[in-house]
Design an enzyme around this catalytic site. Structure first.
Site, PDB file in Angstrom:
ATOM      1  N   ASP A   1      -1.095  -8.021   7.124  1.00 28.86           N
ATOM      2  CA  ASP A   1      -2.546  -7.944   6.969  1.00 28.86           C
ATOM      3  C   ASP A   1      -2.923  -8.502   5.609  1.00 28.86           C
ATOM      4  O   ASP A   1      -2.358  -9.500   5.171  1.00 28.86           O
ATOM      5  CB  ASP A   1      -3.038  -6.510   7.190  1.00 28.86           C
ATOM      6  CG  ASP A   1      -2.490  -5.510   6.169  1.00 28.86           C
ATOM      7  OD1 ASP A   1      -1.413  -5.757   5.588  1.00 28.86           O
ATOM      8  OD2 ASP A   1      -3.155  -4.468   5.940  1.00 28.86           O
TER       9      ASP A   1
ATOM     10  N   GLY B   1       0.827  -1.199   0.000  1.00 33.57           N
ATOM     11  CA  GLY B   1       0.000   0.000   0.000  1.00 33.57           C
ATOM     12  C   GLY B   1       0.860   1.246   0.000  1.00 33.57           C
ATOM     13  O   GLY B   1       2.025   1.227   0.430  1.00 33.57           O
TER      14      GLY B   1
END
Length: 357
Positions: free
Chosen positions: A156, A77
């Site tokens: 995650d 990200g």
């Protein structure tokens, strides 16, 4: 890495994500090469939109995901806006993670062949859009990792679903060290299925367009080299049986009393990571092993990242590694001994906007 397609109809509406359909094959290119194609919120939204559209479109038979440039599919990200959000109220970061995890679940249950070309750097969120695919391809250039504990974060994007199901303790080793692994190791970990030489990727993509996924794999996939990670499983399985991260580090040190070798290298890596992130990551992996579905793990991820968005170590880790780049984070708690059971448990508490599928 360039797409070997021609006469394709452009369907995308953003320079960050290029999409086209050629001979029934939907081709997606993550297109931020200067940032190693790191995911923005806009990219997540665009990927979700196109996957929904193509899954419903009978004219699209399969999807191929690749990354622009030569450095990798996706480095994760885009951390800069997440850093600035975490310094405020964390709301923007949580919205990004929520939509990202919904996308990861969509990738995991995509009903048509979804070929992820995991070439070059594939880390964090890049694994979320690739390692849950039904057809995962690595190369001799692949560099795969969940490096989150090094920036005060916890693996995650459903990564714990894969890490907790890796052979023996290989997944826990990967999660706690944040180490980078090659393509053969990625297959051994269960992150990938097929090995195609980097030099063959354009021809492989062209073969998918011309003849379909199975034929392309038959002609271009090769036997991967032996996994160096798998060859070390004996000491990894032995050392990672520790109840706590402190125990694991002690076992690693004890395994090589002369202070040299891969077990001691792993201990040194772990020693530099965020103590709270390490402790939560170990607990997350153990809980994920007992969760049935990817969606269950993503729900857990959202709780953990929501707590992370309020943590000192997330902001400090991003600052030290991404913003100031001094590579000298000041963790709090400063040591594993200072992390309490209640500190860890707080990361798993339900949140008001729990993720549901």
């Amino acid at each position: 890495m360039t797409e070997a397609v021609s006469g394709a109809a452009v369907t995308g509406e953003s320079d960050e994500v290029l999409t086209r359909v050629d001979n029934g094959i939907g081709l997606i290119t993550l297109n931020r090469p200067k940032a190693i194609n790191s995911l923005t919120h806009n990219m997540v939204d665009l990927l979700s939109t196109v996957l929904i559209r193509w899954e419903r479109d009978d004219a699209v038979r399969a999807v191929v995901l690749s990354g622009a440039g030569e450095r990798g599919l996706c480095a994760g990200g885009d951390l800069v806006p997440l850093y600035h959000s975490a310094r405020k109220d964390g709301a923007e970061a949580r919205r990004f993670w929520r939509d990202e995890y919904l996308l990861d679940a969509r990738v995991g249950r995509f009903a048509k062949p979804y070929v992820a070309l995991m070439d070059g750097i594939v880390m964090g969120g890049g694994l979320g859009v690739s390692a849950h695919a039904n057809t995962r391809v690595v190369t001799d250039k692949s560099k795969v990792a969940f490096p989150e504990v090094g920036i005060g974060f916890i693996p995650d994007v459903g990564g714990m679903y894969l890490l907790s199901r890796a052979p023996g303790s290989l997944g826990v080793h990967a999660a706690l060290t944040g180490a980078t692994f090659n393509g053969a190791d990625a297959i051994a970990l269960g992150f990938a299925d097929h090995y195609v030489p980097h030099s063959e990727l354009d021809a492989f993509t062209a073969a998918i367009v011309a003849d379909g996924v199975e034929s392309a794999l038959a002609h271009h996939a090769v036997e991967p080299p032996p996994s160096e990670l798998a060859a070390q499983r004996e000491w990894i399985d032995e050392c990672y049986t520790g109840e706590t991260v402190t125990d694991i580090v002690a076992y690693l040190r004890d395994h090589e009393k002369d202070g040299a070798g891969p077990a001691n290298d792993a201990a040194n890596l772990i020693a530099g990571r965020s103590p709270i992130a390490l402790s939560v990551a170990l607990e997350a992996a153990r809980r994920a092993a007992n969760l049935e579905t990817l969606e269950d793990v993503l729900t857990q991820d959202y709780r953990v990242t929501s707590a992370s968005s309020r943590s000192h170590d997330l902001v400090e880790g991003f600052r030290a590694q991404i913003i100031d780049k001094d590579r000298n984070p000041k963790w709090s708690p400063a040591s594993l001994a200072e992390v309490t059971v209640n500190d860890v448990a707080a990361y798993f508490a339900p949140v008001d906007d729990d993720l549901t599928f």
